[in-house]
Motif scaffolding. Structure first.
Motif, mmCIF file in Angstrom:
data_model
loop_
_atom_site.group_PDB
_atom_site.id
_atom_site.type_symbol
_atom_site.label_atom_id
_atom_site.label_comp_id
_atom_site.label_asym_id
_atom_site.label_seq_id
_atom_site.Cartn_x
_atom_site.Cartn_y
_atom_site.Cartn_z
ATOM 1 N N ILE A 74 0.813 -1.219 0.000
ATOM 2 C CA ILE A 74 0.000 0.000 0.000
ATOM 3 C C ILE A 74 0.847 1.270 0.000
ATOM 4 N N GLY A 75 2.161 1.128 -0.028
ATOM 5 C CA GLY A 75 3.019 2.305 -0.067
ATOM 6 C C GLY A 75 4.417 1.941 -0.524
ATOM 7 N N ILE A 76 5.124 2.914 -1.083
ATOM 8 C CA ILE A 76 6.509 2.719 -1.513
ATOM 9 C C ILE A 76 7.363 3.853 -0.966
ATOM 10 N N SER A 77 8.637 3.569 -0.792
ATOM 11 C CA SER A 77 9.629 4.553 -0.295
ATOM 12 C C SER A 77 9.170 5.241 0.985
ATOM 13 N N PRO A 78 9.021 4.534 2.078
ATOM 14 C CA PRO A 78 9.333 3.118 2.277
ATOM 15 C C PRO A 78 8.206 2.200 1.800
ATOM 16 N N ASN A 79 8.564 0.949 1.522
ATOM 17 C CA ASN A 79 7.545 -0.036 1.199
ATOM 18 C C ASN A 79 6.695 -0.311 2.440
ATOM 19 N N ILE A 80 5.373 -0.316 2.237
ATOM 20 C CA ILE A 80 4.440 -0.636 3.308
ATOM 21 C C ILE A 80 3.581 -1.797 2.840
ATOM 22 N N ILE A 81 3.618 -2.881 3.586
ATOM 23 C CA ILE A 81 2.905 -4.111 3.212
ATOM 24 C C ILE A 81 2.031 -4.545 4.382
ATOM 25 N N CYS A 82 0.823 -4.990 4.059
ATOM 26 C CA CYS A 82 -0.062 -5.512 5.102
ATOM 27 C C CYS A 82 -0.509 -6.922 4.730
ATOM 28 N N ASP A 83 -0.883 -7.674 5.754
ATOM 29 C CA ASP A 83 -1.392 -9.028 5.532
ATOM 30 C C ASP A 83 -2.321 -9.398 6.680
ATOM 31 N N THR A 84 -3.425 -10.056 6.321
ATOM 32 C CA THR A 84 -4.444 -10.387 7.318
ATOM 33 C C THR A 84 -4.138 -11.660 8.103
ATOM 34 N N GLY A 85 -3.012 -12.310 7.856
ATOM 35 C CA GLY A 85 -2.644 -13.479 8.646
ATOM 36 C C GLY A 85 -2.688 -13.151 10.130
ATOM 37 N N HIS A 86 -3.274 -14.041 10.950
ATOM 38 C CA HIS A 86 -3.529 -13.672 12.340
ATOM 39 C C HIS A 86 -3.325 -14.817 13.321
ATOM 40 N N ASP A 113 14.439 3.288 2.346
ATOM 41 C CA ASP A 113 14.804 1.895 2.109
ATOM 42 C C ASP A 113 14.285 0.946 3.179
ATOM 43 N N ASP A 114 13.489 1.448 4.092
ATOM 44 C CA ASP A 114 12.938 0.591 5.139
ATOM 45 C C ASP A 114 11.711 -0.167 4.631
ATOM 46 N N LEU A 115 11.314 -1.186 5.375
ATOM 47 C CA LEU A 115 10.076 -1.920 5.118
ATOM 48 C C LEU A 115 9.197 -1.819 6.355
ATOM 49 N N ILE A 116 7.955 -1.383 6.144
ATOM 50 C CA ILE A 116 6.975 -1.339 7.225
ATOM 51 C C ILE A 116 5.947 -2.436 6.963
ATOM 52 N N PHE A 117 5.847 -3.366 7.900
ATOM 53 C CA PHE A 117 4.838 -4.420 7.801
ATOM 54 C C PHE A 117 3.748 -4.158 8.826
ATOM 55 N N VAL A 118 2.490 -4.316 8.397
ATOM 56 C CA VAL A 118 1.345 -4.063 9.272
ATOM 57 C C VAL A 118 0.489 -5.325 9.328
ATOM 58 N N HIS A 173 15.900 -1.170 7.419
ATOM 59 C CA HIS A 173 15.348 -1.530 8.723
ATOM 60 C C HIS A 173 13.942 -2.093 8.525
ATOM 61 N N LEU A 174 13.604 -3.087 9.333
ATOM 62 C CA LEU A 174 12.267 -3.657 9.312
ATOM 63 C C LEU A 174 11.470 -3.089 10.488
ATOM 64 N N ARG A 175 10.333 -2.495 10.171
ATOM 65 C CA ARG A 175 9.466 -1.916 11.195
ATOM 66 C C ARG A 175 8.123 -2.652 11.142
ATOM 67 N N ILE A 176 7.690 -3.179 12.272
ATOM 68 C CA ILE A 176 6.475 -3.992 12.314
ATOM 69 C C ILE A 176 5.434 -3.335 13.213
ATOM 70 N N ILE A 177 4.302 -2.993 12.604
ATOM 71 C CA ILE A 177 3.139 -2.503 13.340
ATOM 72 C C ILE A 177 2.240 -3.699 13.594
ATOM 73 N N ILE A 178 1.992 -3.994 14.863
ATOM 74 C CA ILE A 178 1.262 -5.225 15.176
ATOM 75 C C ILE A 178 0.258 -5.013 16.294
ATOM 76 N N GLY A 179 -0.888 -5.657 16.129
ATOM 77 C CA GLY A 179 -1.903 -5.723 17.169
ATOM 78 C C GLY A 179 -2.624 -7.051 17.024
ATOM 79 N N MET A 180 -3.165 -7.567 18.113
ATOM 80 C CA MET A 180 -3.851 -8.855 18.063
ATOM 81 C C MET A 180 -5.117 -8.803 18.911
ATOM 82 N N VAL A 181 -5.968 -9.785 18.707
ATOM 83 C CA VAL A 181 -7.187 -9.878 19.500
ATOM 84 C C VAL A 181 -7.033 -10.974 20.538
ATOM 85 N N ASN A 182 -7.977 -11.016 21.482
ATOM 86 C CA ASN A 182 -7.753 -11.769 22.706
ATOM 87 C C ASN A 182 -8.020 -13.263 22.624
#
Length: 427
Positions: free
Chosen positions: A304-316, A408-413, A335-344
């Motif tokens: 969903i974004g470039i420079s930096p690359n932003i990638i999302c995936d519904t795997g849970h 040049d970073d990668l953001i994974f959500v 650098h790898l940056r991970i935005i993460i949240g989970m359910v209970n």
């Protein structure tokens, strides 16, 4: 009522599983059968294909629907949960159900269903089957909501069933062993109706074999067919497959898990033909190459974004993250940056144990009641050597990650379908 008022009414009057979890779950099919009788059994008016499994059932459902659409069949598609708009759940030839139909359905029938106190999914399933009948679809691809045996989609008798795989998820409903979970999902196997099993383990295969014998259902194990011969990533993030039936088959979906899904889909395509569907090679190629365009699929290793690359995936869950983590390890980044949240209700420790320790973490929460506080995830993550800051919502986490990131970073959500849903709403 307006459309927004109608959705508010549905969410408030019928418990929504994605919001509150266990409190919205209703065991048994009594209410489903009552609704089905009231609407005069609409699912009997069109052909169906039933798809269950822990992971991959969404991608498989959408791809089969795309192939059927390409072949000229008027195709219904029922999936869950939705990411942005409720109408994503119910589609005909890729187009979401109209707002007007949703409003009219509730206004016209609320006096009947209010007395039943149906769950949100029970009511939505009745709406989907009624809509597909009204639209005179030729066939509908129906994705199981949860489990199989007691899922309210299980009133259908499909042309064939497909079970993608079994891993640990929703154990409070389905059981805490793979065999128990497989038994629940095997509940969609119908008498004399063929079933395809995508992946098995030594614990789950006998469960499927026994249920198929009991139901006199022809059973096929995709792993034993070996129709997928080779898979290679393309420079644009897609897949190029070499298969027994199709050479140089381009797959739009680029997640590592898609090789397993494709190996499951290939015998399903053969099964479509055996069931009498007129499927040409060009239909298969178009379905694989344009599944997102044809069906509206989102959130599967989606850039969903470039420079930096932003990638999302519904795997849970653990089953999904085994592919996500492997795919992250193959990416190139500063650098790898991970935005993460989970359910209970997930195996949070199992997922955290798999995540890369060299990443910078942004712990956050989705806008659903089931979402864990980011501080809870942060505390647990630290015991696995994962470190980062907390943010109250996905927007603030994304803003922080983008501010910190270089080109040049990668953001994974990811971490939850609902995290991805919140992301897609703001991008």
């Amino acid at each position: 009522m307006t459309y927004d008022e109608t959705l508010s009414y549905l969410y408030q009057s019928a418990p929504l599983f994605q919001q509150i979890g266990k409190g919205a779950y209703k065991e048994g099919l009594d209410t489903t059968y009552t609704l089905d009788t009231y609407f005069a059994h609409p699912h009997r008016k069109f052909h169906t294909i039933h798809i269950a499994g822990t992971n991959g059932k969404g991608s498989c459902s959408h791809t089969l629907a795309a192939i059927l659409q390409s072949a000229g069949y008027k195709t219904g598609l029922y999936t869950s949960p939705h990411l942005i708009d409720f109408r994503e759940r119910i589609r005909v030839n890729g187009q979401p159900i109209s707002q007007a139909f949703v409003v009219d359905f509730v206004e016209r029938h609320r006096c009947f269903f209010e007395a039943l106190h149906p769950s949100f999914f029970e009511l939505t399933t009745a709406m989907a089957f009624h809509y597909f009948q009204q639209q005179a679809v030729d066939v509908a691809v129906i994705e199981v909501g949860l489990g199989g045996r007691l899922d309210c989609t299980n009133i259908i008798t499909p042309d064939f069933s497909l079970i993608t795989n079994i891993s640990f998820d929703h154990i409070q409903f389905l059981g805490n062993t793979l065999a128990q979970i497989a038994s629940e999902k095997a509940g969609i196997i119908k008498r004399n109706v063929p079933v395809i099993i995508g992946e098995t383990t030594p614990e789950t295969k006998p469960v499927f074999q026994e249920k198929a014998r009991e139901m006199h259902a022809p059973i096929l194990f995709a792993e034993e067919e070996s129709l997928l011969q080779q898979s290679d990533n393309t420079p644009d993030g897609k897949y190029l497959y070499q298969t027994t039936d199709y050479k140089n088959l381009t797959g739009e979906l680029g997640g590592f898990c898609q090789t397993k899904n494709t190996n499951t889909l290939l015998p399903a395509i053969r099964m479509l033909k055996q069931c009498g569907y007129k499927i040409k090679e060009e239909n298969v190629r178009e379905g694989f190459a344009k599944v997102c365009e044809l069906t509206g699929l989102m959130g599967r290793w989606q850039k969903i974004g470039i420079s930096p690359n932003i990638i999302c995936d519904t795997g849970h869950n653990v089953g999904g993250f085994q592919y996500i983590c492997r795919q992250l390890s193959h990416q190139t980044y500063a650098h790898l940056r991970i935005i993460i949240g989970m359910v209970n209700d997930k195996d949070i420790s199992g997922v955290l144990d798999m995540l890369p320790k060299n990443a910078i973490y942004y712990f956050t929460r989705a806008s659903v009641q089931r979402a864990l506080p980011p501080e809870t995830i942060q505390d647990l993550a630290s015991s696995f050597g994962l470190h980062g800051k907390t943010y109250p919502d996905v927007m603030m986490a994304l803003c922080a990650a983008k501010k910190d990131a270089s080109r040049d970073d990668l953001i994974f959500v990811g971490g939850s379908s609902f995290i991805v849903a919140d992301l897609l709403k703001i991008t």
